[in-house]
Enzyme design. Structure first.
Site, PDB file in Angstrom:
ATOM      1  N   SER A 149      41.718  38.833  35.226  1.00  0.00           N
ATOM      2  CA  SER A 149      41.188  39.793  34.251  1.00  0.00           C
ATOM      3  C   SER A 149      42.328  40.716  33.820  1.00  0.00           C
ATOM      4  O   SER A 149      43.345  40.828  34.518  1.00  0.00           O
ATOM      5  CB  SER A 149      40.102  40.631  34.942  1.00  0.00           C
ATOM      6  N   TYR A 162      37.390  46.106  42.337  1.00  0.00           N
ATOM      7  CA  TYR A 162      37.458  44.972  41.388  1.00  0.00           C
ATOM      8  C   TYR A 162      38.918  44.731  41.007  1.00  0.00           C
ATOM      9  O   TYR A 162      39.395  43.597  41.015  1.00  0.00           O
ATOM     10  CB  TYR A 162      36.610  45.278  40.147  1.00  0.00           C
TER      11      TYR A 162
HETATM   12  N1  LIG Z   1      33.041  39.223  31.059  1.00  0.00           N
HETATM   13  C1  LIG Z   1      34.193  39.863  31.098  1.00  0.00           C
HETATM   14  O1  LIG Z   1      34.408  40.860  30.395  1.00  0.00           O
HETATM   15  C2  LIG Z   1      35.296  39.366  31.988  1.00  0.00           C
HETATM   16  C3  LIG Z   1      36.590  39.872  31.785  1.00  0.00           C
HETATM   17  C4  LIG Z   1      37.610  39.455  32.615  1.00  0.00           C
HETATM   18  C5  LIG Z   1      37.365  38.560  33.619  1.00  0.00           C
HETATM   19  N2  LIG Z   1      36.097  38.083  33.822  1.00  0.00           N
HETATM   20  C6  LIG Z   1      35.879  37.140  34.925  1.00  0.00           C
HETATM   21  O2  LIG Z   1      35.317  35.955  34.427  1.00  0.00           O
HETATM   22  C7  LIG Z   1      34.620  35.293  35.457  1.00  0.00           C
HETATM   23  C8  LIG Z   1      33.283  34.812  34.924  1.00  0.00           C
HETATM   24  O3  LIG Z   1      32.477  35.928  34.625  1.00  0.00           O
HETATM   25  P1  LIG Z   1      31.544  36.044  33.335  1.00  0.00           P
HETATM   26  O4  LIG Z   1      32.063  37.168  32.536  1.00  0.00           O
HETATM   27  O5  LIG Z   1      31.359  34.719  32.719  1.00  0.00           O
HETATM   28  O6  LIG Z   1      30.193  36.599  34.019  1.00  0.00           O
HETATM   29  P2  LIG Z   1      28.809  35.912  34.399  1.00  0.00           P
HETATM   30  O7  LIG Z   1      28.144  35.375  33.199  1.00  0.00           O
HETATM   31  O8  LIG Z   1      28.091  36.930  35.233  1.00  0.00           O
HETATM   32  O9  LIG Z   1      29.255  34.683  35.317  1.00  0.00           O
HETATM   33  C9  LIG Z   1      29.570  34.810  36.681  1.00  0.00           C
HETATM   34  C10 LIG Z   1      29.341  33.452  37.344  1.00  0.00           C
HETATM   35  O10 LIG Z   1      29.733  33.538  38.730  1.00  0.00           O
HETATM   36  C11 LIG Z   1      28.723  32.904  39.489  1.00  0.00           C
HETATM   37  N3  LIG Z   1      28.683  33.404  40.863  1.00  0.00           N
HETATM   38  C12 LIG Z   1      28.612  34.698  41.268  1.00  0.00           C
HETATM   39  N4  LIG Z   1      28.518  34.755  42.611  1.00  0.00           N
HETATM   40  C13 LIG Z   1      28.531  33.464  43.053  1.00  0.00           C
HETATM   41  C14 LIG Z   1      28.459  32.863  44.341  1.00  0.00           C
HETATM   42  N5  LIG Z   1      28.343  33.625  45.451  1.00  0.00           N
HETATM   43  N6  LIG Z   1      28.531  31.517  44.439  1.00  0.00           N
HETATM   44  C15 LIG Z   1      28.625  30.767  43.317  1.00  0.00           C
HETATM   45  N7  LIG Z   1      28.712  31.271  42.069  1.00  0.00           N
HETATM   46  C16 LIG Z   1      28.649  32.601  41.947  1.00  0.00           C
HETATM   47  C17 LIG Z   1      27.426  33.234  38.731  1.00  0.00           C
HETATM   48  O11 LIG Z   1      26.413  32.271  39.030  1.00  0.00           O
HETATM   49  P3  LIG Z   1      25.122  32.491  39.959  1.00  0.00           P
HETATM   50  O12 LIG Z   1      24.726  33.934  39.866  1.00  0.00           O
HETATM   51  O13 LIG Z   1      24.134  31.529  39.386  1.00  0.00           O
HETATM   52  O14 LIG Z   1      25.580  32.084  41.338  1.00  0.00           O
HETATM   53  C18 LIG Z   1      27.886  33.036  37.300  1.00  0.00           C
HETATM   54  O15 LIG Z   1      27.802  31.684  36.938  1.00  0.00           O
HETATM   55  C19 LIG Z   1      34.536  36.269  36.624  1.00  0.00           C
HETATM   56  O16 LIG Z   1      35.497  35.933  37.606  1.00  0.00           O
HETATM   57  C20 LIG Z   1      34.892  37.604  35.979  1.00  0.00           C
HETATM   58  O17 LIG Z   1      35.445  38.516  36.892  1.00  0.00           O
HETATM   59  C21 LIG Z   1      35.068  38.451  33.015  1.00  0.00           C
END
Ligand SMILES: NC(=O)c1ccc[n+]([C@@H]2O[C@H](COP(=O)([O-])OP(=O)(O)OC[C@H]3O[C@@H](n4cnc5c(N)ncnc54)[C@H](OP(=O)(O)O)[C@@H]3O)[C@@H](O)[C@H]2O)c1
Length: 254
Positions: A149, A162
């Site tokens: 991130s 985080y």
């Molecule tokens: N959105 C942003 O602004 C942003 C910015 C920078 C980086 N990121 C990074 O991008 C990545 C994806 O996030 P996103 O933004 O797409 O958010 P999201 O829609 O909330 O996706 C997060 C995913 O992680 C899975 N997950 C969480 N805990 C888990 C566990 N214990 N075992 C297996 N799967 C798990 C969730 O699935 P389940 O709940 O179904 O398990 C979900 O599929 C993350 O690493 C986040 O830190 C996001």
């Protein structure tokens, strides 16, 4: 020139929503057989059905990869179903913002367990298979992509733990890259700014509002924007390794 991924197998964690879901769709469109992993099985099944309806190949594994046994089992099942592993996208993660003083320390445990330890468990379990695939792949290369991130490059108040997990992902990526790149395992890190996903919905609304205030009013990236970058990384010719991509919404200053 972009290469297709026919004959390869890609495993995407956190594929039940957001960036992981979009990445799985694109990798399947590029020809990879995809294995989608998360805890919410129904979401994964819907995604796999969509991919299959579009002519792709997909398998669902519901798992909580914070448990090392489950992470190992995910990789073992992938190789059993698909025979190989060429691409691992370590995307699963949570963001539970808030000041360190008075924090609910269970939230720290969750972030460290999924953002860091699960990524390590998955990488550790996958590496023997990735190294093997790198040796016998006609493409001569395989990919391990970690999603960090902007928070892995820049700390700010209310994001300390985080930040620590995402800085950690950057460090692990660079160390592992040096370890395996000569054996044709490309190890990359993608560092997105704000993306419109479900990530902030895990926080209490007042916590999310307070801590996301600096980003209010900007046009966020879409999950497909990050999937585009993942697709770009894996479709380079074997000689070209994209080590790191930092991508912010145009209107995001910090
Ligand atoms: N959105 C942003 O602004 C942003 C910015 C920078 C980086 N990121 C990074 O991008 C990545 C994806 O996030 P996103 O933004 O797409 O958010 P999201 O829609 O909330 O996706 C997060 C995913 O992680 C899975 N997950 C969480 N805990 C888990 C566990 N214990 N075992 C297996 N799967 C798990 C969730 O699935 P389940 O709940 O179904 O398990 C979900 O599929 C993350 O690493 C986040 O830190 C996001």
């Amino acid at each position: 020139m972009a290469e297709r991924l026919d004959g390869t197998v890609a495993l995407v964690t956190g594929a039940s929503s957001g960036i992981g879901e979009a990445a799985a769709r694109q990798l399947a469109e590029l020809g990879a057989e995809v294995v989608v992993v998360a805890r919410r099985k129904e979401r994964l099944e819907k995604l796999a059905a969509d991919i299959k309806a579009a002519g792709g190949k997909a398998h669902v594994i519901a798992a909580d990869i914070r448990r090392q046994k489950e992470a190992i089992s995910v990789v073992e099942q992938t190789v059993k179903f698909c025979g190989r592993l060429d691409t691992l996208v370590n995307n699963a993660g949570v963001m539970l913002l808030g000041n360190i003083q008075d924090a609910d320390t269970a939230e720290w445990e969750e972030m460290i367990d999924i953002n860091l330890k699960a990524l390590l468990y998955m990488s550790h379990a996958a590496l023997p298979h990735l190294l093997k695939a790198a040796e016998n792949s006609p493409r001569k290369v395989v990919d391990l992509i970690n999603i960090s991130s902007v928070a892995g490059r820049r700390a700010r108040v209310g994001a300390g733990v985080y930040n620590a997990t995402k800085f950690g992902v950057v460090a692990i990526t660079e160390s592992l890259r040096q370890e395996v790149t000569s054996r044709h395992v490309r190890v990359s890190v993608v560092e997105p700014g704000v993306v419109a996903t479900e990530l902030t919905t895990r926080m209490k609304p007042e916590v999310a509002e307070k801590n996301m205030k600096p980003f209010a009013g900007i046009t966020e990236l879409q999950p497909e924007d990050i999937a585009d970058i993942i697709s770009f990384i894996v479709t380079r010719p074997w000689r070209s390794a994209i080590n790191e991509v930092l991508v912010r919404p145009t209107e995001q200053a910090f």
